[in-house]
Scaffold this active site. Structure first.
Site, PDB file in Angstrom:
ATOM      1  CG  LEU A  18      23.199  59.164  25.449  1.00 28.45           C
ATOM      2  CD1 LEU A  18      22.795  59.786  26.779  1.00 28.45           C
ATOM      3  CD2 LEU A  18      24.428  58.264  25.643  1.00 28.45           C
ATOM      4  CG  ASP A  37      15.325  61.516  16.721  1.00 29.63           C
ATOM      5  OD1 ASP A  37      16.042  61.182  17.680  1.00 29.63           O
ATOM      6  OD2 ASP A  37      15.411  62.639  16.165  1.00 29.63           O
ATOM      7  CG  ASP A  55       8.238  68.579  15.725  1.00 30.28           C
ATOM      8  OD1 ASP A  55       8.773  68.592  16.852  1.00 30.28           O
ATOM      9  OD2 ASP A  55       8.030  69.612  15.049  1.00 30.28           O
ATOM     10  CE1 TYR A 139      20.043  69.420  27.353  1.00 27.62           C
ATOM     11  CE2 TYR A 139      21.924  69.783  28.804  1.00 27.62           C
ATOM     12  CZ  TYR A 139      21.079  68.918  28.132  1.00 27.62           C
ATOM     13  OH  TYR A 139      21.247  67.569  28.242  1.00 27.62           O
ATOM     14  NE  ARG A 177      31.697  68.839  33.804  1.00 25.22           N
ATOM     15  CZ  ARG A 177      30.825  68.256  32.983  1.00 25.22           C
ATOM     16  NH1 ARG A 177      31.253  67.617  31.890  1.00 25.22           N
ATOM     17  NH2 ARG A 177      29.545  68.312  33.224  1.00 25.22           N
TER      18      ARG A 177
HETATM   19  C1  15L Z   1      24.842  66.909  28.795  1.00 26.68           C
HETATM   20  O1  15L Z   1      23.727  67.086  29.312  1.00 26.68           O
HETATM   21  C2  15L Z   1      25.032  66.909  27.326  1.00 26.68           C
HETATM   22  O2  15L Z   1      23.898  66.413  26.633  1.00 26.68           O
HETATM   23  C3  15L Z   1      26.274  66.156  26.914  1.00 26.68           C
HETATM   24  O3  15L Z   1      26.569  66.472  25.573  1.00 26.68           O
HETATM   25  C4  15L Z   1      27.483  66.476  27.812  1.00 26.68           C
HETATM   26  O4  15L Z   1      27.886  67.787  27.603  1.00 26.68           O
HETATM   27  C5  15L Z   1      27.123  66.264  29.266  1.00 26.68           C
HETATM   28  O5  15L Z   1      25.926  66.917  29.611  1.00 26.68           O
HETATM   29  C6  15L Z   1      28.230  66.702  30.236  1.00 26.68           C
HETATM   30  O6  15L Z   1      27.962  67.526  31.103  1.00 26.68           O
HETATM   31  O7  15L Z   1      29.340  66.187  30.112  1.00 26.68           O
END
Ligand code: 15L
Length: 270
Positions: A18, A37, A55, A139, A177
């Site tokens: 992105l 990055d 970093d 995450y 989905r």
């Molecule tokens: C996210 O947060 C991920 O970064 C992406 O790779 C997808 O997995 C996305 O969610 C999703 O839920 O489709």
């Protein structure tokens, strides 16, 4: 905020999928754009922009590269479910470093949060931003940490931030989905630009999803920022494939993130 062309914008995570898309689009709009990055930038840096490798977990370096910026688009960090040790440096420490830089520079932060903050909600629920969060992994927890740091920095220091709970940001939806979770690239860009250019944002929370007929996400702060999604995944409905045959992933909004390492006994057994 100052007028659009004079904004000093910095984008973290510029070398990600992105990030690369936003880097190209934002370079055209905001002269002097700074890209950063931990990985090298794989594309040609457009004229008027520059790339600095850094970093996020290195507070001194982040302070250095953010000097003088007024908008930080924070898309850096680990973008998938990983161990806590892997998530910690960039997503937790790095996010605090970014907000500290925003506080010092009186900048606004636009934060790439995720639908994995609410991934354990069942698919038959339509959510608003006031609904309980239900992260589906470390995450998702790290993205909630970012949202909460934003809330705290606004209340305590007046640092404005816009948090985008991104669904599935893809060129096109590929599975069932996504008919609910898809965020088109043009909608992503419109949402980021609206977040940069809104006169005031305070602390704002938006669903990063297109105007999908089957969306699971509704009420948020988008209208207050003058943003409205335009695309709809439904036009791809006859082209997507069925979701993977995984009952846990199919049950919850977070899809496959929810079934990764799932350890609960089947319903009724514990
Ligand atoms: C996210 O947060 C991920 O970064 C992406 O790779 C997808 O997995 C996305 O969610 C999703 O839920 O489709």
């Amino acid at each position: 905020m100052s007028d659009a062309a004079s904004r000093k914008v910095l984008l973290t995570g510029a070398s990600g999928v992105l990030g690369r898309f936003l880097a190209a689009e934002l370079a055209r709009r905001y002269p002097g754009l700074v890209l950063t990055d931990i990985l090298p930038f794989p594309d040609k840096v457009l004229e008027g922009a520059r790339f600095v490798q850094a970093d996020l977990a290195d507070a001194g370096r982040i302070a250095e590269i953010t000097e003088g910026v007024d908008t930080i688009i924070h898309f850096g960090g680990v973008a998938n479910e990983k161990s806590f040790e892997t998530i910690l440096p960039a997503n937790i420490v790095g996010t605090v470093n970014v907000f500290e830089a925003a506080r010092t520079n009186r900048a606004r932060v636009i934060f790439a949060s995720s639908n994995h903050t609410i991934g354990f909600h069942e698919r038959d629920r339509k959510l608003g931003i006031a609904d309980r969060v239900k992260p589906d992994g470390f995450y998702g927890v790290s993205k909630l940490f970012g949202e909460n740091v934003g809330s705290f920095y606004f209340d305590k220091f007046g640092v404005e931030s816009v948090h985008l709970r991104i669904g599935s940001a893809l060129r096109k939806p590929t599975e069932t989905r996504h008919l609910s979770t898809w965020l088109s690239y043009p909608d992503l860009l419109r949402m980021v630009v609206a977040s940069i250019e809104a006169e005031k944002t305070g602390y704002a929370l938006l669903w990063g999803v297109s105007a999908n007929t089957r969306s699971w996400w509704g009420e948020d702060d988008a209208a207050r920022l003058g943003y409205r999604a335009e695309d709809n995944a439904e036009v791809f409905a006859d082209k997507v494939t069925a979701d993977p045959d995984d009952p846990i992933a199919r049950r919850f909004q977070g899809g496959s993130f929810t079934s990764q390492g799932y350890g609960r006994a089947p319903e009724g057994k514990s």
